[in-house]
Scaffold this motif. Structure first.
Motif, PDB file in Angstrom:
ATOM      1  N   LEU A   1       0.821  -1.206   0.000  1.00 48.05           N
ATOM      2  CA  LEU A   1       0.000   0.000   0.000  1.00 48.05           C
ATOM      3  C   LEU A   1       0.864   1.268   0.000  1.00 48.05           C
ATOM      4  O   LEU A   1       0.454   2.306  -0.529  1.00 48.05           O
ATOM      5  CB  LEU A   1      -0.920  -0.007   1.221  1.00 48.05           C
ATOM      6  N   LYS A   2       2.077   1.189   0.560  1.00 45.03           N
ATOM      7  CA  LYS A   2       2.953   2.353   0.640  1.00 45.03           C
ATOM      8  C   LYS A   2       4.067   2.334  -0.409  1.00 45.03           C
ATOM      9  O   LYS A   2       4.963   3.176  -0.380  1.00 45.03           O
ATOM     10  CB  LYS A   2       3.589   2.427   2.036  1.00 45.03           C
ATOM     11  N   GLN A   3       4.009   1.371  -1.330  1.00 46.40           N
ATOM     12  CA  GLN A   3       5.055   1.253  -2.346  1.00 46.40           C
ATOM     13  C   GLN A   3       5.044   2.463  -3.273  1.00 46.40           C
ATOM     14  O   GLN A   3       4.014   2.793  -3.874  1.00 46.40           O
ATOM     15  CB  GLN A   3       4.846  -0.032  -3.158  1.00 46.40           C
ATOM     16  N   SER A   4       6.188   3.140  -3.383  1.00 49.70           N
ATOM     17  CA  SER A   4       6.260   4.345  -4.226  1.00 49.70           C
ATOM     18  C   SER A   4       6.614   4.020  -5.674  1.00 49.70           C
ATOM     19  O   SER A   4       6.138   4.671  -6.604  1.00 49.70           O
ATOM     20  CB  SER A   4       7.291   5.322  -3.650  1.00 49.70           C
ATOM     21  N   GLY A   5       7.458   3.001  -5.874  1.00 48.27           N
ATOM     22  CA  GLY A   5       7.807   2.611  -7.237  1.00 48.27           C
ATOM     23  C   GLY A   5       6.801   1.619  -7.791  1.00 48.27           C
ATOM     24  O   GLY A   5       5.740   1.380  -7.202  1.00 48.27           O
ATOM     25  N   THR A   6       7.114   1.031  -8.917  1.00 45.49           N
ATOM     26  CA  THR A   6       6.226   0.028  -9.506  1.00 45.49           C
ATOM     27  C   THR A   6       6.478  -1.329  -8.852  1.00 45.49           C
ATOM     28  O   THR A   6       7.619  -1.678  -8.531  1.00 45.49           O
ATOM     29  CB  THR A   6       6.445  -0.097 -11.019  1.00 45.49           C
ATOM     30  N   PHE A   7       5.425  -2.068  -8.667  1.00 45.80           N
ATOM     31  CA  PHE A   7       5.534  -3.416  -8.108  1.00 45.80           C
ATOM     32  C   PHE A   7       4.580  -4.312  -8.878  1.00 45.80           C
ATOM     33  O   PHE A   7       3.361  -4.160  -8.792  1.00 45.80           O
ATOM     34  CB  PHE A   7       5.188  -3.433  -6.619  1.00 45.80           C
ATOM     35  N   ASP A   8       5.133  -5.232  -9.659  1.00 41.77           N
ATOM     36  CA  ASP A   8       4.338  -6.129 -10.494  1.00 41.77           C
ATOM     37  C   ASP A   8       4.488  -7.566 -10.006  1.00 41.77           C
ATOM     38  O   ASP A   8       5.561  -7.975  -9.544  1.00 41.77           O
ATOM     39  CB  ASP A   8       4.784  -6.050 -11.955  1.00 41.77           C
ATOM     40  N   VAL A   9       3.416  -8.300 -10.153  1.00 42.10           N
ATOM     41  CA  VAL A   9       3.436  -9.729  -9.816  1.00 42.10           C
ATOM     42  C   VAL A   9       2.950 -10.508 -11.028  1.00 42.10           C
ATOM     43  O   VAL A   9       1.843 -10.275 -11.528  1.00 42.10           O
ATOM     44  CB  VAL A   9       2.539 -10.043  -8.602  1.00 42.10           C
ATOM     45  N   ALA A  10       3.809 -11.424 -11.503  1.00 45.22           N
ATOM     46  CA  ALA A  10       3.456 -12.284 -12.639  1.00 45.22           C
ATOM     47  C   ALA A  10       3.034 -13.648 -12.103  1.00 45.22           C
ATOM     48  O   ALA A  10       3.696 -14.196 -11.211  1.00 45.22           O
ATOM     49  CB  ALA A  10       4.638 -12.427 -13.577  1.00 45.22           C
ATOM     50  N   PHE A  11       1.943 -14.186 -12.639  1.00 50.36           N
ATOM     51  CA  PHE A  11       1.485 -15.509 -12.213  1.00 50.36           C
ATOM     52  C   PHE A  11       0.692 -16.140 -13.346  1.00 50.36           C
ATOM     53  O   PHE A  11      -0.189 -15.522 -13.930  1.00 50.36           O
ATOM     54  CB  PHE A  11       0.620 -15.417 -10.944  1.00 50.36           C
ATOM     55  N   ALA A  12       1.065 -17.364 -13.697  1.00 50.44           N
ATOM     56  CA  ALA A  12       0.356 -18.150 -14.713  1.00 50.44           C
ATOM     57  C   ALA A  12       0.169 -17.370 -16.011  1.00 50.44           C
ATOM     58  O   ALA A  12      -0.882 -17.458 -16.657  1.00 50.44           O
ATOM     59  CB  ALA A  12      -0.998 -18.622 -14.178  1.00 50.44           C
ATOM     60  N   GLY A  13       1.173 -16.577 -16.412  1.00 50.81           N
ATOM     61  CA  GLY A  13       1.098 -15.825 -17.659  1.00 50.81           C
ATOM     62  C   GLY A  13       0.408 -14.487 -17.542  1.00 50.81           C
ATOM     63  O   GLY A  13       0.358 -13.731 -18.516  1.00 50.81           O
ATOM     64  N   ASN A  14      -0.136 -14.161 -16.370  1.00 51.03           N
ATOM     65  CA  ASN A  14      -0.797 -12.875 -16.140  1.00 51.03           C
ATOM     66  C   ASN A  14       0.139 -11.959 -15.347  1.00 51.03           C
ATOM     67  O   ASN A  14       0.991 -12.429 -14.588  1.00 51.03           O
ATOM     68  CB  ASN A  14      -2.089 -13.081 -15.351  1.00 51.03           C
ATOM     69  N   THR A  15      -0.037 -10.654 -15.504  1.00 50.11           N
ATOM     70  CA  THR A  15       0.789  -9.696 -14.766  1.00 50.11           C
ATOM     71  C   THR A  15      -0.104  -8.640 -14.130  1.00 50.11           C
ATOM     72  O   THR A  15      -0.876  -7.964 -14.817  1.00 50.11           O
ATOM     73  CB  THR A  15       1.808  -9.009 -15.684  1.00 50.11           C
ATOM     74  N   ALA A  16       0.012  -8.514 -12.801  1.00 51.57           N
ATOM     75  CA  ALA A  16      -0.790  -7.538 -12.054  1.00 51.57           C
ATOM     76  C   ALA A  16       0.102  -6.401 -11.587  1.00 51.57           C
ATOM     77  O   ALA A  16       1.203  -6.634 -11.079  1.00 51.57           O
ATOM     78  CB  ALA A  16      -1.458  -8.212 -10.860  1.00 51.57           C
ATOM     79  N   HIS A  17      -0.367  -5.161 -11.759  1.00 55.32           N
ATOM     80  CA  HIS A  17       0.361  -3.972 -11.309  1.00 55.32           C
ATOM     81  C   HIS A  17      -0.168  -3.616  -9.923  1.00 55.32           C
ATOM     82  O   HIS A  17      -1.258  -3.058  -9.787  1.00 55.32           O
ATOM     83  CB  HIS A  17       0.153  -2.828 -12.304  1.00 55.32           C
ATOM     84  N   LEU A  18       0.624  -3.897  -8.893  1.00 58.37           N
ATOM     85  CA  LEU A  18       0.112  -3.907  -7.531  1.00 58.37           C
ATOM     86  C   LEU A  18       0.717  -2.848  -6.616  1.00 58.37           C
ATOM     87  O   LEU A  18       0.649  -2.972  -5.393  1.00 58.37           O
ATOM     88  CB  LEU A  18       0.331  -5.293  -6.913  1.00 58.37           C
ATOM     89  N   SER A  19       1.295  -1.793  -7.180  1.00 54.17           N
ATOM     90  CA  SER A  19       1.735  -0.686  -6.330  1.00 54.17           C
ATOM     91  C   SER A  19       0.520  -0.062  -5.662  1.00 54.17           C
ATOM     92  O   SER A  19      -0.519   0.145  -6.290  1.00 54.17           O
ATOM     93  CB  SER A  19       2.465   0.365  -7.169  1.00 54.17           C
ATOM     94  N   GLY A  20       0.639   0.246  -4.364  1.00 52.47           N
ATOM     95  CA  GLY A  20      -0.481   0.842  -3.640  1.00 52.47           C
ATOM     96  C   GLY A  20      -1.629  -0.106  -3.412  1.00 52.47           C
ATOM     97  O   GLY A  20      -2.787   0.303  -3.407  1.00 52.47           O
ATOM     98  N   ALA A  21      -1.335  -1.400  -3.203  1.00 55.99           N
ATOM     99  CA  ALA A  21      -2.395  -2.397  -3.024  1.00 55.99           C
ATOM    100  C   ALA A  21      -2.008  -3.410  -1.959  1.00 55.99           C
ATOM    101  O   ALA A  21      -0.828  -3.610  -1.650  1.00 55.99           O
ATOM    102  CB  ALA A  21      -2.680  -3.112  -4.348  1.00 55.99           C
ATOM    103  N   VAL A  22      -3.029  -4.041  -1.394  1.00 55.54           N
ATOM    104  CA  VAL A  22      -2.842  -5.199  -0.516  1.00 55.54           C
ATOM    105  C   VAL A  22      -3.532  -6.362  -1.204  1.00 55.54           C
ATOM    106  O   VAL A  22      -4.708  -6.260  -1.571  1.00 55.54           O
ATOM    107  CB  VAL A  22      -3.440  -4.955   0.879  1.00 55.54           C
ATOM    108  N   PHE A  23      -2.845  -7.474  -1.358  1.00 56.66           N
ATOM    109  CA  PHE A  23      -3.332  -8.537  -2.251  1.00 56.66           C
ATOM    110  C   PHE A  23      -2.818  -9.891  -1.800  1.00 56.66           C
ATOM    111  O   PHE A  23      -1.944 -10.008  -0.923  1.00 56.66           O
ATOM    112  CB  PHE A  23      -2.828  -8.281  -3.674  1.00 56.66           C
TER     113      PHE A  23
END
Length: 443
Positions: free
Chosen positions: A126-148
């Protein structure tokens, strides 16, 4: 003299070569493990680990320790019963559940990317200032500013969003948006295609690992579920588990009255069938009654239960270990529940003459809890060596299992204590004071 001088020189050269080789080895290992990384260069480091956690770097695998600096392309793997925490300096963290595998494909201050190969991870970015991506099973989620959380299993994967509003680039090239309180499920088909669905999350759908992470994360106040919602789920599950366990343990102990009724019904059915058969064979009603007289009378036997049934309660806990984790043997963390309770208080039926040991052994068998014990001739009783793979001396030289009944710690073995109706048994693991930390022993 000249020959001795040459030999001395060769020995010196040999020693120097050995020292150079050893130094090169230390430098190589140190470079791989990040021993010489400057603190300001570290973007991600290992936080608390539980159980066996491994790291692979440049094709070399070794155990991941807390505070170790992580680098791009590092692979982190948790074994069965293990968990690991990866910390992004002052900006967020990623928690790995057991049997999970992730790769840090990018590890820079302004850009991080993690690939989840299998298992389950929970992230608070949630406090991430830069980009934070998570790749899974061929999908990519852009998760900066998120709890997941992301789960990757055979044939399916999913992403839960507890806070934030994110976009996901799906494997088929399309994009989807997921809002807080929603989850994306991905199902793989045998033809290689995948189907996607976004639905509203339910607290009851979360497993214990996720609930514990949601409750304890730094951003818990900003999430789509309240602490009360999650605690109710845990309480309901615990109640259901206890009810099922008690039902299983007591299934063979049918109350005497029910048994007598069942036996009476069976005898009536047998008598009716016998009467019909004898009538068909031409026997009179008087003959039938004469046969009835030879039927054995009810002796009051309740089917071999061995006497009346009584009720006791039993609890198994090791919460003292939570305050002494620094003394716990390596690898034993996996056997310590997060709340320290191995078996919540359960009601158990027992028969006259049964002991604390009899009930403990039966409960562990039904609940699938590991137990190990030995016979001690000196005390003419069984000694409990370990429960749930936690043994004597696993958490210090004063640690081990003790039991109390109705708040009192007997000074004799558990198989010498004969139970009475209404007894309350508590098995507790002591770490300090030979029982002083659980209310008994010496201070």
């Amino acid at each position: 003299m000249e020959t001795k001088g040459k030999k001395r020189l060769l020995n010196v050269i040999m020693v120097l070569l050995i020292l150079v080789i050893a130094a090169s080895g230390v430098l190589t290992v140190g470079k791989i493990r990040g021993w010489f990384d400057k603190p300001e260069e570290t973007v991600v480091s290992a936080g608390t680990t539980k159980g066996v956690v491994n790291i692979q770097r440049n094709g070399i695998g070794y155990t991941l320790n807390a505070d170790s600096a992580l680098q791009g392309n590092d692979l982190v793997e948790t074994k069965k019963g293990a968990e690991a925490e990866l910390d992004w300096t002052d900006q967020g963290k990623l928690e790995l559940n057991e049997k999970s595998e992730v790769v840090l494909t990018a590890c820079e201050k302004e850009q991080s990317e993690v690939q989840v190969n299998k298992g389950e991870v929970f992230g608070d970015m949630l406090k991430q200032s830069g980009t934070f991506d998570v790749a899974f099973a061929g999908n990519t989620a852009h998760l900066s500013g998120a709890v997941f959380s992301v789960s990757v299993q055979s044939g399916s994967s999913s992403l839960n969003l507890y806070a934030g509003d994110i976009s996901i680039l799906l494997a088929d090239g399309t994009q989807e948006r997921v809002e807080a309180g929603e989850y994306l499920s991905v199902t793989d088909s045998s033809d290689g295609s995948s189907s996607y669905q976004i639905q509203k999350m339910q607290a009851a759908s979360l497993n214990e690992f996720l609930i514990n992470q949601v409750q304890s994360c730094d951003s818990s106040k900003d999430l789509c579920f309240t602490p009360e919602d999650l605690q109710k789920v845990l309480d309901d599950r615990a109640a259901e588990k206890q009810a099922a366990l008690e039902a299983a343990m007591n299934a063979e102990k049918i109350p005497s009255e029910e048994k007598k009724e069942a036996e009476s019904d069976n005898k009536e059915q047998e008598s009716e069938a016998q009467s019909e058969t004898e009538t068909e064979n031409g026997e009179s009603e008087e003959d039938q009654n004469s046969v009835e007289e030879y039927t054995p009378e009810d002796t009051g036997d309740d089917g071999g239960s061995g006497g009346s049934s009584n009720i006791c309660t039993i609890t198994i806990r090791c919460d003292t270990i939570l305050d002494n984790l620094n003394n716990l043997d390596a690898g034993k963390e996996a056997y310590v529940p997060s709340n320290g309770v191995i078996l919540a208080t359960s009601s158990v039926e027992f028969e006259d003459g049964e002991t604390v040991f009899d009930v403990l052994n039966r409960v562990c068998e039904y609940a699938g809890i590991q137990i190990e014990y030995s016979w001690t001739p000196l005390y003419n009783s069984y000694y409990i060596e370990g429960i749930n793979n936690l043994y004597e001396f696993d958490c210090g030289n004063e640690s081990g299992w003790m039991y109390k009944v109705n708040g009192w710690f007997p000074n004799y073995g558990c198989s010498s204590y004969t139970l009475k109706d209404g007894d309350d048994i508590v098995w507790c693991y002591t770490c300090n004071g030979l029982g002083a930390d659980v209310g008994g022993g010496m201070s």
